[in-house]
Design a protein around this motif. Structure first.
Motif, PDB file in Angstrom:
ATOM      1  N   ILE A 293      -2.624   7.607  -0.886  1.00 18.49           N
ATOM      2  CA  ILE A 293      -2.454   8.186   0.450  1.00 18.49           C
ATOM      3  C   ILE A 293      -1.106   8.863   0.638  1.00 18.49           C
ATOM      4  O   ILE A 293      -1.015   9.949   1.226  1.00 18.49           O
ATOM      5  CB  ILE A 293      -2.662   7.090   1.514  1.00 18.49           C
ATOM      6  N   ASP A 294      -0.032   8.247   0.170  1.00 22.43           N
ATOM      7  CA  ASP A 294       1.306   8.732   0.515  1.00 22.43           C
ATOM      8  C   ASP A 294       1.613  10.142  -0.008  1.00 22.43           C
ATOM      9  O   ASP A 294       2.179  10.941   0.746  1.00 22.43           O
ATOM     10  CB  ASP A 294       2.364   7.742   0.011  1.00 22.43           C
TER      11      ASP A 294
ATOM     12  N   ILE B 138      -2.121   4.610  12.148  1.00 24.54           N
ATOM     13  CA  ILE B 138      -2.014   3.160  11.932  1.00 24.54           C
ATOM     14  C   ILE B 138      -2.867   2.730  10.744  1.00 24.54           C
ATOM     15  O   ILE B 138      -2.421   1.948   9.888  1.00 24.54           O
ATOM     16  CB  ILE B 138      -2.429   2.407  13.212  1.00 24.54           C
ATOM     17  N   LEU B 139      -4.105   3.248  10.661  1.00 22.92           N
ATOM     18  CA  LEU B 139      -4.979   2.871   9.547  1.00 22.92           C
ATOM     19  C   LEU B 139      -4.399   3.310   8.204  1.00 22.92           C
ATOM     20  O   LEU B 139      -4.359   2.528   7.241  1.00 22.92           O
ATOM     21  CB  LEU B 139      -6.367   3.485   9.751  1.00 22.92           C
ATOM     22  N   LEU B 140      -3.930   4.548   8.126  1.00 30.88           N
ATOM     23  CA  LEU B 140      -3.365   5.037   6.868  1.00 30.88           C
ATOM     24  C   LEU B 140      -2.098   4.284   6.491  1.00 30.88           C
ATOM     25  O   LEU B 140      -1.878   3.962   5.315  1.00 30.88           O
ATOM     26  CB  LEU B 140      -3.073   6.537   6.984  1.00 30.88           C
TER      27      LEU B 140
ATOM     28  N   SER C 279      -1.628   2.119   3.122  1.00 30.43           N
ATOM     29  CA  SER C 279      -0.565   2.537   2.214  1.00 30.43           C
ATOM     30  C   SER C 279       0.558   1.512   2.137  1.00 30.43           C
ATOM     31  O   SER C 279       1.168   1.325   1.080  1.00 30.43           O
ATOM     32  CB  SER C 279      -0.004   3.882   2.668  1.00 30.43           C
ATOM     33  N   GLY C 280       0.839   0.847   3.248  1.00 22.14           N
ATOM     34  CA  GLY C 280       1.952  -0.094   3.262  1.00 22.14           C
ATOM     35  C   GLY C 280       1.631  -1.445   2.659  1.00 22.14           C
ATOM     36  O   GLY C 280       2.522  -2.128   2.147  1.00 22.14           O
ATOM     37  N   LEU C 281       0.356  -1.829   2.694  1.00 24.86           N
ATOM     38  CA  LEU C 281      -0.024  -3.155   2.208  1.00 24.86           C
ATOM     39  C   LEU C 281      -0.568  -3.138   0.780  1.00 24.86           C
ATOM     40  O   LEU C 281      -0.804  -4.201   0.207  1.00 24.86           O
ATOM     41  CB  LEU C 281      -1.090  -3.761   3.136  1.00 24.86           C
ATOM     42  N   SER C 282      -0.776  -1.957   0.216  1.00 24.47           N
ATOM     43  CA  SER C 282      -1.374  -1.875  -1.114  1.00 24.47           C
ATOM     44  C   SER C 282      -0.657  -0.825  -1.948  1.00 24.47           C
ATOM     45  O   SER C 282      -0.433   0.301  -1.483  1.00 24.47           O
ATOM     46  CB  SER C 282      -2.860  -1.517  -0.995  1.00 24.47           C
TER      47      SER C 282
END
Length: 279
Positions: A118-119, A102-104, A108-111
Motif C-alpha cells: 500500500i505505502d 483509516i482502513l489503508l 499498512s501500519g499493522l502489517s
C-alpha cells in the motif's frame, strides 16, 4: 502574654503583593490589542483608499461595500444555499477520505506486507499535484457532483493516511507485547492499544485534511458547477464583481476555521485523559 498574641496573629498580605494575576490579565489584553492593531489599520487604510478612488472597485472592493454585499447575499438566500451545497460536498468527500484513509493506514501500519503493497502507491500519488487531476476527473466522472466530491476525497486522504500510519508505527511495541500476553487478540489490540495510541496523530491529520478539503473544493466548484460558493465566485468573476468574490473567499476561510475548531473540541474531549490536555 505578648508572645501568645503574637503567635496567634496572622500577618496580612500587603496589597502590593496581590495583583500579579491582574498584571497578567492586563498584559494579555495589551498583547491582544497590539495583535489587532495592524489588521484594523490595514482595514482602515483599505477603506480610505476605496473612498478616495486610489483603489478601484474593479481591482478590489472596499470593506463597507463587501459588508453590504454580504448582507444582500444573506438576505436573498443565495449565500446560504451555496454554503449548504458546498458544505455537503466537503462532508461527502471528507467522509470517503476518512474511511479509506483509516482502513489503508491500519493495514499498512499493522502489517509489513500491507505496508509493502500500500505505502509505495500512496507515496507516488501524494507527490502528484492533485488539483491538476481535475480534467481527468471530469473525463472519468462527467461534470456532475462526482468529480467535485472525488477531488475533495483524493486531496484529503493523504494527510489522514500519513498521520495515522505514523501514529501506528510510533506505538511502543512493549504495549502490543503486553496485549498479546493478556491474550487480547488482534481486535482487542487494535481497539484498546493501537487506536487510543494513534488517535492524537489521526486528529492532527483530520484537521489538516479539512483545510485541504476546502482548498480542493474552491478549485472543483469553479469548473462546470451550477451551485455552491465556487459557482457564485465564477459568476461574479465574469461580471467583475470583486465584492462578491471577496465575500465568498471569506466564507471559505470562516468555514475552514469553524471545522478546525470543531475538531479541536473533539480532540479536547477524546484526549482528556492525557496529562497535557488536563493541564
Amino acid at each position: 502574654m505578648t508572645d501568645t498574641s503574637m503567635a496567634g496573629h496572622v500577618p496580612s498580605v500587603p496589597p502590593s503583593m496581590s495583583p500579579p494575576k491582574n498584571r497578567r490579565v492586563g498584559r494579555r489584553l495589551a498583547n491582544t490589542a497590539l495583535r489587532l492593531a495592524s489588521p484594523l489599520a490595514i482595514i482602515v487604510l483599505w477603506q480610505v483608499a476605496s473612498m478616495t478612488g486610489l483603489l478601484s472597485p474593479r481591482i478590489l472592493a472596499g470593506p463597507s461595500e463587501i459588508i453590504a454585499t454580504a448582507s444582500r447575499l444573506v438576505a436573498s438566500g443565495e449565500l446560504i444555499n451555496g454554503l449548504i451545497v458546498s458544505f455537503l460536498r466537503v462532508l461527502a468527500g471528507f467522509s470517503i477520505a476518512l474511511v479509506l484513509g483509516i482502513l489503508l493506514a491500519l493495514v499498512s501500519g499493522l502489517s509489513r506486507l500491507g505496508e509493502t503493497i500500500i505505502d509505495p502507491p500512496i507515496q507516488m500519488l501524494k507527490a502528484m499535484p492533485f488539483l491538476g487531476l481535475l480534467p481527468l476527473f471530469i473525463l472519468w466522472f462527467g461534470i456532475g457532483e462526482a468529480p467535485k466530491i472525488g477531488l475533495v476525497a483524493f486531496g484529503t486522504i493523504f494527510p489522514i493516511y500519513l498521520t495515522l500510519h505514523g501514529g501506528i508505527r510510533s506505538i511502543d511495541k512493549k504495549l502490543i507485547e503486553a496485549g498479546q500476553t493478556l491474550e487480547l487478540g488482534t481486535r482487542g489490540i487494535i481497539r484498546d492499544i493501537v487506536i487510543p495510541g494513534a488517535l492524537p496523530s489521526l486528529l492532527v491529520g483530520v484537521r489538516y485534511g479539512l483545510s485541504v478539503a476546502w482548498l480542493s473544493l474552491v478549485v472543483g466548484e469553479q469548473i462546470n458547477a451550477s451551485s455552491g460558493i465556487g459557482y457564485i465566485i465564477t459568476y461574479a468573476r465574469d461580471f467583475l464583481q470583486t465584492d462578491v468574490i471577496v465575500v465568498c473567499l471569506l466564507v471559505y476561510a470562516i468555514m475552514g476555521l469553524l471545522t478546525d475548531g470543531l475538531v479541536r473540541m473533539i480532540e479536547a474531549y477524546a484526549l482528556r485523559w492525557r496529562p497535557e490536555m488536563i493541564a
